[in-house]
Design a protein around this motif. Structure first.
Motif, PDB file in Angstrom:
ATOM      1  N   CYS A 311      -5.614   5.230  13.674  1.00 52.41           N
ATOM      2  CA  CYS A 311      -5.220   6.612  13.384  1.00 52.41           C
ATOM      3  C   CYS A 311      -4.975   6.908  11.908  1.00 52.41           C
ATOM      4  N   GLY A 312      -4.809   5.894  11.065  1.00 48.43           N
ATOM      5  CA  GLY A 312      -4.512   6.143   9.656  1.00 48.43           C
ATOM      6  C   GLY A 312      -5.686   6.793   8.932  1.00 48.43           C
ATOM      7  N   PRO A 313      -5.442   7.849   8.144  1.00 48.19           N
ATOM      8  CA  PRO A 313      -6.528   8.533   7.449  1.00 48.19           C
ATOM      9  C   PRO A 313      -6.812   7.933   6.074  1.00 48.19           C
ATOM     10  N   VAL A 314      -8.068   7.955   5.660  1.00 49.36           N
ATOM     11  CA  VAL A 314      -8.449   7.456   4.340  1.00 49.36           C
ATOM     12  C   VAL A 314      -9.712   8.181   3.900  1.00 49.36           C
ATOM     13  N   LEU A 315      -9.806   8.493   2.618  1.00 46.88           N
ATOM     14  CA  LEU A 315     -10.985   9.159   2.063  1.00 46.88           C
ATOM     15  C   LEU A 315     -11.943   8.104   1.524  1.00 46.88           C
ATOM     16  N   TRP A 320     -12.959  12.209   5.027  1.00 43.66           N
ATOM     17  CA  TRP A 320     -11.836  11.560   5.709  1.00 43.66           C
ATOM     18  C   TRP A 320     -12.389  10.633   6.780  1.00 43.66           C
ATOM     19  N   ARG A 321     -11.892   9.425   6.808  1.00 41.97           N
ATOM     20  CA  ARG A 321     -12.194   8.462   7.870  1.00 41.97           C
ATOM     21  C   ARG A 321     -10.876   8.077   8.545  1.00 41.97           C
ATOM     22  N   THR A 322     -11.002   7.378   9.641  1.00 40.25           N
ATOM     23  CA  THR A 322      -9.827   6.889  10.351  1.00 40.25           C
ATOM     24  C   THR A 322      -9.935   5.378  10.474  1.00 40.25           C
ATOM     25  N   VAL A 323      -8.818   4.704  10.306  1.00 38.52           N
ATOM     26  CA  VAL A 323      -8.812   3.253  10.459  1.00 38.52           C
ATOM     27  C   VAL A 323      -9.457   2.891  11.796  1.00 38.52           C
ATOM     28  N   ALA A 324     -10.453   2.017  11.738  1.00 43.20           N
ATOM     29  CA  ALA A 324     -11.159   1.575  12.942  1.00 43.20           C
ATOM     30  C   ALA A 324     -10.590   0.230  13.372  1.00 43.20           C
ATOM     31  N   GLY A 325      -9.951   0.205  14.536  1.00 46.93           N
ATOM     32  CA  GLY A 325      -9.358  -1.034  15.010  1.00 46.93           C
ATOM     33  C   GLY A 325      -8.023  -1.305  14.344  1.00 46.93           C
ATOM     34  N   ARG A 326      -7.579  -2.532  14.476  1.00 48.94           N
ATOM     35  CA  ARG A 326      -6.246  -2.895  14.007  1.00 48.94           C
ATOM     36  C   ARG A 326      -6.184  -3.071  12.492  1.00 48.94           C
ATOM     37  N   GLU A 361       2.308  12.634   3.642  1.00 44.59           N
ATOM     38  CA  GLU A 361       2.747  13.352   4.847  1.00 44.59           C
ATOM     39  C   GLU A 361       1.694  13.238   5.955  1.00 44.59           C
ATOM     40  N   ASP A 362       0.401  13.249   5.593  1.00 44.05           N
ATOM     41  CA  ASP A 362      -0.637  13.040   6.599  1.00 44.05           C
ATOM     42  C   ASP A 362      -0.502  11.667   7.251  1.00 44.05           C
ATOM     43  N   TRP A 363      -0.216  10.656   6.447  1.00 41.26           N
ATOM     44  CA  TRP A 363       0.007   9.323   7.009  1.00 41.26           C
ATOM     45  C   TRP A 363       1.241   9.310   7.900  1.00 41.26           C
ATOM     46  N   ILE A 370       8.163   9.203   8.613  1.00 40.13           N
ATOM     47  CA  ILE A 370       8.411  10.179   7.563  1.00 40.13           C
ATOM     48  C   ILE A 370       7.752   9.705   6.275  1.00 40.13           C
ATOM     49  N   ALA A 371       7.473  10.658   5.395  1.00 43.78           N
ATOM     50  CA  ALA A 371       6.773  10.318   4.159  1.00 43.78           C
ATOM     51  C   ALA A 371       7.578   9.361   3.293  1.00 43.78           C
ATOM     52  N   TYR A 372       8.922   9.426   3.392  1.00 43.11           N
ATOM     53  CA  TYR A 372       9.767   8.482   2.655  1.00 43.11           C
ATOM     54  C   TYR A 372       9.294   7.041   2.908  1.00 43.11           C
TER      55      TYR A 372
END
Length: 391
Positions: A311-315, A320-326, A361-363, A370-372
């Protein structure tokens, strides 16, 4: 009329940087100035605990001072003493103490210390006598957070003990303070209740003869939304780094803030794989068709949440891509589909967002935190590159 200087372009990671956290100190200074404008004339404390929320304590502290922060705040005495060792000579408050802590070193270094119980006052007084100096103390009241601070029933005894130590000359109560539980939820009934409790704590202290220099309860969300809570000093933490305390309070842009950290990596490998190919531990992701996989050399040892798996987003490669797998300890994979990339190309995990990249915040939304936490957890093996250090 002279044109303002063009903004300095953010450098890409060097060839020897598999992953790097860029910290824009110009953005931090701008955030401090924006927060000062909202502080209703109160002094501003920049909280630089936990290595400045992962951004690098000493460079961020210097930048905050340059922008007008009259106080710095740390949790641990080790952090406060490190500021002194780095040359900071302004007001510093340190609040997270345990019995037997380095009180004498803090008093000798002219650090303001916090006390919530009689044992702390006793250790502070002993340290002050030992070094022949008057300690500067902030008494903390528990107005409803239920964490640190002195309970209302015990508060009269604490302020009486502090006043007795003042008369002895071992300490001076320069601050009275507390902390909100739900200031990041505008309208929460606890906010008014805590403000009322804080006013009562101040009144009790005044009747005991205490005359503090500063009264403070406002954290970042209260600084942004509760002018009645500003008193003499506001303590701004996550907002200094350009992050919103919560979506309910507003976006960084709503308050003229800009995220300070950008996390970049360089692809370690790009390869074609067939349909049905398992990806990373447990094969929780398999490729739906022939595709291109890219390996990002950052993992949970670097602070990338393992629960960002899937689910983690990355450019990467402009999208934008999403983490594939663990997410593994040192790396994770993204599926580029029909797009292409090369080893050494950039992947941006998060940043201000104005280049199309995800934000912290997206992460936070993706992984349910939380973003913190996103910025603070970035690990020590990720180098911090501080941009725009000159004011």
């Amino acid at each position: 009329m002279n044109e303002p200087p063009a903004p300095r372009a953010a450098p890409r990671p060097r060839p020897d940087h598999r992953v790097v956290a860029e910290v824009d100190l110009a953005a931090l200074r701008g955030n401090v100035r924006a927060l000062r404008e909202r502080a209703s004339g109160a002094d501003l404390m920049a909280v630089v605990k936990s290595d400045a929320y992962g951004h690098g304590m000493v460079p961020c502290a210097r930048a905050a001072r340059q922008a007008g922060a009259t106080w710095l705040g740390t949790a641990t005495p080790e952090e406060a003493l490190a500021l002194r060792a780095a040359g900071d000579r302004g007001r510093v408050l340190c609040w997270l103490w345990t019995p037997g802590g380095p009180w004498r070193e803090a008093v000798e270094a002219d650090i303001d210390v916090s006390a919530s119980a009689p044992w702390a006052l006793e250790e502070i007084a002993d340290a002050a006598r030992a070094c022949g100096r008057t300690a500067r103390v902030h008494l903390k009241a528990d107005t409803g957070l239920g964490r640190g601070g002195c309970q209302p029933a015990d508060w009269p005894g604490l302020v009486a003990a502090a006043r007795a130590a003042e008369k002895e000359g071992t300490l001076k109560v320069v601050g009275l303070w507390s902390h909100f539980a739900c200031a990041d939820e505008p309208g929460h009934p606890s906010i008014a209740a805590q403000l009322a409790a804080f006013h009562e704590a101040l009144a009790v202290a005044a009747r005991a003869g205490l005359d503090p220099e500063v009264r403070h309860i406002a954290n970042s969300p209260a600084t942004l939304t509760l002018p009645e809570a500003h008193f003499d000093l506001v303590r701004t933490g996550v907002s200094v780094y350009g992050l919103s305390p919560s979506p309910e309070v507003g976006t960084p842009q709503d308050f003229g803030l800009r995220p300070v950290m950008t996390l970049r990596a360089r692809l370690a490998l790009v390869k074609r794989v067939p349909a049905g190919h398992g990806v990373s531990y447990g094969h929780h992701y398999t490729t739906p068709g022939d595709t291109t996989l890219a390996l990002v050399p950052a993992g949970y040892a670097d602070g990338i949440p393992r629960h960002a798996s899937g689910c983690g987003p990355v450019l990467v490669a402009g999208k934008w891509r999403t983490v594939a797998g663990r997410v593994a300890m040192d790396q994770f994979v993204v599926d580029l589909g029909g797009d292409t990339a090369e080893a050494g190309d950039e992947a941006v995990l998060f940043g201000p967002g104005d280049g199309g990249e995800p934000t912290a915040e997206d992460w936070a939304r993706a992984v349910g935190t939380i973003a913190y936490e996103i910025v603070t957890r970035i690990g020590v093996r990720v180098p911090r590159v501080h941009l725009n250090a000159d004011a």
